[in-house]
Structure formats: structure tokens, C-alpha cells
Design a protein around this motif. Structure first.
Motif, PDB file in Angstrom:
ATOM      1  N   CYS A  86      96.766  14.737  68.236  1.00  0.00           N
ATOM      2  CA  CYS A  86      97.308  13.621  69.007  1.00  0.00           C
ATOM      3  C   CYS A  86      97.000  12.269  68.369  1.00  0.00           C
ATOM      4  O   CYS A  86      97.578  11.266  68.773  1.00  0.00           O
ATOM      5  CB  CYS A  86      96.825  13.678  70.446  1.00  0.00           C
ATOM      6  N   TYR A  87      96.110  12.241  67.377  1.00  0.00           N
ATOM      7  CA  TYR A  87      95.855  10.979  66.679  1.00  0.00           C
ATOM      8  C   TYR A  87      97.103  10.486  65.944  1.00  0.00           C
ATOM      9  O   TYR A  87      97.183   9.325  65.565  1.00  0.00           O
ATOM     10  CB  TYR A  87      94.697  11.119  65.680  1.00  0.00           C
ATOM     11  N   CYS A 122      95.520   6.621  70.785  1.00  0.00           N
ATOM     12  CA  CYS A 122      96.325   7.834  70.638  1.00  0.00           C
ATOM     13  C   CYS A 122      96.913   8.183  72.002  1.00  0.00           C
ATOM     14  O   CYS A 122      96.588   7.562  73.008  1.00  0.00           O
ATOM     15  CB  CYS A 122      95.479   8.981  70.097  1.00  0.00           C
ATOM     16  N   MET A 124      96.349  10.508  74.035  1.00  0.00           N
ATOM     17  CA  MET A 124      95.431  10.983  75.073  1.00  0.00           C
ATOM     18  C   MET A 124      94.278  10.027  75.310  1.00  0.00           C
ATOM     19  O   MET A 124      93.459  10.249  76.201  1.00  0.00           O
ATOM     20  CB  MET A 124      94.895  12.361  74.718  1.00  0.00           C
ATOM     21  N   MET A 126      91.562   9.196  73.423  1.00  0.00           N
ATOM     22  CA  MET A 126      90.247   9.282  72.762  1.00  0.00           C
ATOM     23  C   MET A 126      90.243   8.553  71.435  1.00  0.00           C
ATOM     24  O   MET A 126      89.195   8.114  70.972  1.00  0.00           O
ATOM     25  CB  MET A 126      89.773  10.735  72.602  1.00  0.00           C
ATOM     26  N   GLY A 127      91.405   8.436  70.827  1.00  0.00           N
ATOM     27  CA  GLY A 127      91.518   7.612  69.629  1.00  0.00           C
ATOM     28  C   GLY A 127      91.749   6.183  70.077  1.00  0.00           C
ATOM     29  O   GLY A 127      92.729   5.895  70.749  1.00  0.00           O
TER      30      GLY A 127
HETATM   31 CU   LIG Z   1      94.085  11.777  71.276  1.00  0.00          CU
END
Ligand SMILES: [Cu+2]
Length: 135
Positions: A86-87, A122, A124, A126-127
Motif C-alpha cells: 500500500c506504500y 499511503c 492505509m 501507516m506510511g
Molecule cells: Cu499503508
């Protein structure tokens, strides 16, 4: 020393280590150097590289340079090889931008219109990294 003294020392040391490493990866942890400032290329763009790498005490998106001038176009070129999962779904919510990065389609362009920190994340969340926009 008594066993209880050792236990207290152990807890203090763990506490200090925890405080030292509990950074949240904000841009403020990344030291500002001359390389932090984007230069304006002949075509008027400020060229930025986006990759996955060490950021502060953890791994996350890394922007270099990461400080740009307001009202000057920015071109972010992502390193598709270093971005996994997902990054690769890079979002810049403040400017309504969302892009899936591939090695042949890895450029995001926009013009920052106000100063402050622009969040780049990103899909989601987290990035996370921050582009600093200055006067
Ligand atoms: Cu992500």
C-alpha cells in the motif's frame, strides 16, 4: 547490591530506552540541513524524491529534499522499487491527490498554495511523511 536494587535499575534503564525510541516519526525529528531545501529548476519545478527508507528512528516514507517554497510547482518522483504494497498508493489529501506508483508512472505534480506541513500518506495511513512549505 540487593535484588530489588537491580530490579529498580532495570526498570529505569528500560524506561529511558523507551523514551529514547518512542518517537512518532514526525518530520520534526529529521534534522534540517542545506540538503533539506528544494531548489527551483529551470522549468520552474521543485524536484523532490520520495522513497521508503529510514526516517528518524523507524522506517517510513522519506522525502528529499523536504522543504519547498509556497506557490512554486512541486514535482515528486517516487522510487517505485522501494515502495511495496500500500506504500505505492500515495495520497496528498490536502490537494486531493491520490496516485498508484509504478516504475513507468511515478510522478506527482502539484503547487502548494499555503505554508505549513503537507501530509503525504499511503492508502492505509501507516506510511506518513511531511512536506514543509515555506514562504
Ligand atoms: Cu499503508
Amino acid at each position: 547490591m540487593k535484588t530489588s536494587t537491580y530490579i529498580i535499575l532495570f526498570i529505569v534503564v528500560i524506561g529511558l530506552i523507551w523514551v529514547y525510541y518512542s518517537g512518532d516519526g514526525n518530520a520534526s525529528e529529521v534534522p534540517v540541513t542545506a540538503d533539506s531545501y528544494a531548489t527551483i529548476a529551470e522549468d520552474g519545478y521543485q524536484n523532490i524524491q520520495l522513497r521508503y527508507g529510514k526516517s528518524g528512528y523507524s522506517f517510513n516514507y522519506v522525502l528529499s529534499p523536504n522543504i519547498v517554497k509556497v506557490n512554486q510547482p512541486v514535482r515528486i518522483t517516487a522510487d517505485a522499487n522501494s515502495l511495496r504494497g500500500c506504500y505505492r498508493y500515495v495520497q496528498i489529501p490536502a490537494y486531493g491527490l491520490s496516485k498508484f506508483i509504478t516504475s513507468s508512472d511515478s510522478v506527482i505534480e502539484f503547487t502548494p498554495t499555503k505554508t505549513g506541513e503537507v501530509v503525504i500518506t499511503c492508502s492505509m495511513g501507516m506510511g506518513v511523511t511531511y512536506l514543509t512549505v515555506e514562504e
